[in-house]
Motif scaffolding. Structure first.
Motif, mmCIF file in Angstrom:
data_model
loop_
_atom_site.group_PDB
_atom_site.id
_atom_site.type_symbol
_atom_site.label_atom_id
_atom_site.label_comp_id
_atom_site.label_asym_id
_atom_site.label_seq_id
_atom_site.Cartn_x
_atom_site.Cartn_y
_atom_site.Cartn_z
ATOM 1 N N ASN A 261 0.829 -1.215 0.000
ATOM 2 C CA ASN A 261 0.000 0.000 0.000
ATOM 3 C C ASN A 261 0.860 1.260 0.000
ATOM 4 O O ASN A 261 0.566 2.241 0.683
ATOM 5 C CB ASN A 261 -0.952 0.031 1.209
ATOM 6 C CG ASN A 261 -1.995 -1.061 1.147
ATOM 7 O OD1 ASN A 261 -2.498 -1.382 0.063
ATOM 8 N ND2 ASN A 261 -2.305 -1.646 2.286
ATOM 9 N N GLU A 262 1.933 1.242 -0.821
ATOM 10 C CA GLU A 262 2.867 2.366 -0.837
ATOM 11 C C GLU A 262 3.164 2.832 -2.259
ATOM 12 O O GLU A 262 3.240 2.024 -3.198
ATOM 13 C CB GLU A 262 4.176 1.984 -0.150
ATOM 14 C CG GLU A 262 4.018 1.794 1.352
ATOM 15 C CD GLU A 262 5.293 1.370 2.043
ATOM 16 O OE1 GLU A 262 5.262 1.262 3.286
ATOM 17 O OE2 GLU A 262 6.321 1.150 1.358
ATOM 18 N N ILE A 263 3.334 4.143 -2.377
ATOM 19 C CA ILE A 263 3.752 4.786 -3.615
ATOM 20 C C ILE A 263 5.048 5.538 -3.314
ATOM 21 O O ILE A 263 5.139 6.262 -2.318
ATOM 22 C CB ILE A 263 2.679 5.772 -4.117
ATOM 23 C CG1 ILE A 263 1.383 5.016 -4.442
ATOM 24 C CG2 ILE A 263 3.164 6.556 -5.331
ATOM 25 C CD1 ILE A 263 0.210 5.938 -4.755
ATOM 26 N N ILE A 264 6.056 5.330 -4.161
ATOM 27 C CA ILE A 264 7.335 6.005 -3.957
ATOM 28 C C ILE A 264 7.346 7.264 -4.810
ATOM 29 O O ILE A 264 7.135 7.226 -6.026
ATOM 30 C CB ILE A 264 8.516 5.097 -4.339
ATOM 31 C CG1 ILE A 264 8.380 3.727 -3.639
ATOM 32 C CG2 ILE A 264 9.833 5.769 -3.965
ATOM 33 C CD1 ILE A 264 8.255 3.793 -2.139
ATOM 34 N N LEU A 265 7.600 8.390 -4.155
ATOM 35 C CA LEU A 265 7.565 9.691 -4.802
ATOM 36 C C LEU A 265 8.961 10.282 -4.920
ATOM 37 O O LEU A 265 9.822 10.054 -4.060
ATOM 38 C CB LEU A 265 6.693 10.664 -3.994
ATOM 39 C CG LEU A 265 5.242 10.258 -3.738
ATOM 40 C CD1 LEU A 265 4.560 11.326 -2.880
ATOM 41 C CD2 LEU A 265 4.494 10.062 -5.051
ATOM 42 N N TYR A 266 9.170 11.039 -5.979
ATOM 43 C CA TYR A 266 10.341 11.892 -6.086
ATOM 44 C C TYR A 266 9.990 13.181 -5.353
ATOM 45 O O TYR A 266 9.379 14.074 -5.888
ATOM 46 C CB TYR A 266 10.657 12.138 -7.552
ATOM 47 C CG TYR A 266 11.869 13.010 -7.830
ATOM 48 C CD1 TYR A 266 12.767 13.384 -6.823
ATOM 49 C CD2 TYR A 266 12.127 13.449 -9.126
ATOM 50 C CE1 TYR A 266 13.861 14.174 -7.095
ATOM 51 C CE2 TYR A 266 13.225 14.243 -9.420
ATOM 52 C CZ TYR A 266 14.092 14.605 -8.405
ATOM 53 O OH TYR A 266 15.181 15.397 -8.695
#
Length: 362
Positions: A261-266
């Protein structure tokens, strides 16, 4: 096209925040001397001028130099740094400048090294314990006031304090109670010295008090800064609603981990700082918000930044939101502390694509 983390500004919300504070100040017969350390922009400063603001606060000599071409009455709300005396003299030659002191050493140095007239506030510690003299230190305060008054190069303006402890509050009621104590301390000090210095002022300022409270009897001016944008911290404190937050960091999506349930963001600590909120969700470093060409929208449920490193941000998101995302999309994050985020980003992009520049330290 946005390619890297970019600070998005909702101009309509920002202008509405400025207008509301200007109207409140006029209604309460207070001078509004807003602190420009939050937005640090000549362009945004003009929006204040549009609302009748005539004087400002900054946090450094360098920032005062940046704003001096547009503003001729500036308070540098930071104790005088003696090493910047040349720049102070350059400013004092062309504008009305107000300095903060809290020691005889500083006053003696200014008396010997100023080449132009300046105004001086004595900095008072109203409870945030960061800088300034305790308000009951009457013997030393009296000496400082007398030394300033005797000087041919300095004009004693009065007392300046910042009730920064309101940032530890978690409700409007707490803010009002904290404000009442801090305001009383500053006003009582002003009253004590008013007979000796009839024109002295009480300068007071913090965004929570200025946003929530109406009792400013005895105060001459307020110096809120963060209210221009607000942020998640101010929303948690009770100073604003989420719908008043006027900036968000646009972060490219670089990876999606649906199993976690994770999104990796810049978008990491060098963009947002590492300010955090302690919530029922744990430590939160930001919250996702909808954004379009018409401005920032509502907060997206259950989408929180749970971790920041230098460049990375980890967004804990609901399965429903994750299904709407793909690598290469943008996710907009409301900052915990807009002042720090703006200072790190050094420019704005409005929701309709206009670029707004900011002060760059010399």
């Amino acid at each position: 096209m946005i390619r890297v983390p970019s600070l998005i500004l909702d101009e309509a919300r920002c202008r509405a925040n400025i207008r509301a504070m200007a109207e409140k100040s006029r209604a309460l017969r207070l001078k509004l001397r807003p602190h420009f350390k939050t937005h640090q922009s000549l362009d945004i400063g003009r929006w204040f001028a549009d609302e009748g603001v005539e004087c400002i606060t900054v946090s450094s000599v360098g920032m005062a130099k940046y704003f001096a071409p547009a503003w001729n009455d500036i308070t540098i709300a930071f104790p005088v740094n003696l090493r910047e005396i040349e720049d102070i003299n350059s400013l004092a030659k062309v504008i009305s400048i107000n300095l903060l002191v809290e020691s005889t050493e500083t006053i003696n140095f200014l008396n010997s090294n100023l080449s132009h007239h300046v105004n001086v506030f004595i900095k008072i510690n109203l409870g945030n314990n960061r800088a300034g003299l305790k308000p009951d230190n009457h013997e030393y305060i009296s000496k400082l006031a007398n030394d300033i008054h005797k000087s041919e190069k300095m004009n004693f303006l009065g007392f300046l304090g910042h009730a920064g402890q309101t940032y530890g509050c978690r409700s409007a009621t707490e803010i009002r109670n904290t404000h009442r104590i801090a305001r009383t301390q500053l006003v009582e000090l002003k009253e004590k010295y008013k007979d000796s210095y009839p024109n002295i002022q009480a300068s007071y300022g913090d965004t929570p008090s200025s946003s929530v409270c109406d009792d400013f009897e005895g105060i001459d001016e307020i110096r809120p800064g963060n209210f221009v944008f607000y942020d998640l911290m101010q929303s948690q404190i009770g100073s604003c609603t989420p719908g008043q937050i006027a900036v968000a960091l646009a972060c490219p999506v670089v990876a999606i981990h649906p199993e976690d349930n994770e999104i990796i963001l810049y978008g990491g600590g060098i963009h947002l700082s590492k300010d955090r909120l302690t919530t029922v969700k744990g430590d939160v470093f930001g919250q996702a918000v909808k954004c379009g060409t018409n401005g920032l929208g509502s907060i997206i449920d259950d989408c929180y930044l749970i971790s920041l490193s230098q460049e990375h941000g980890v967004l804990r998101a609901s399965p429903e939101f994750i299904r709407t995302c793909k690598v290469g999309d943008l996710v907009h994050i409301l900052p915990v502390h807009s002042c720090m985020t703006a200072n790190l980003m050094k420019s704005y992009r409005t929701t309709n694509g206009k670029t707004i520049s900011m002060f760059t330290p010399y």
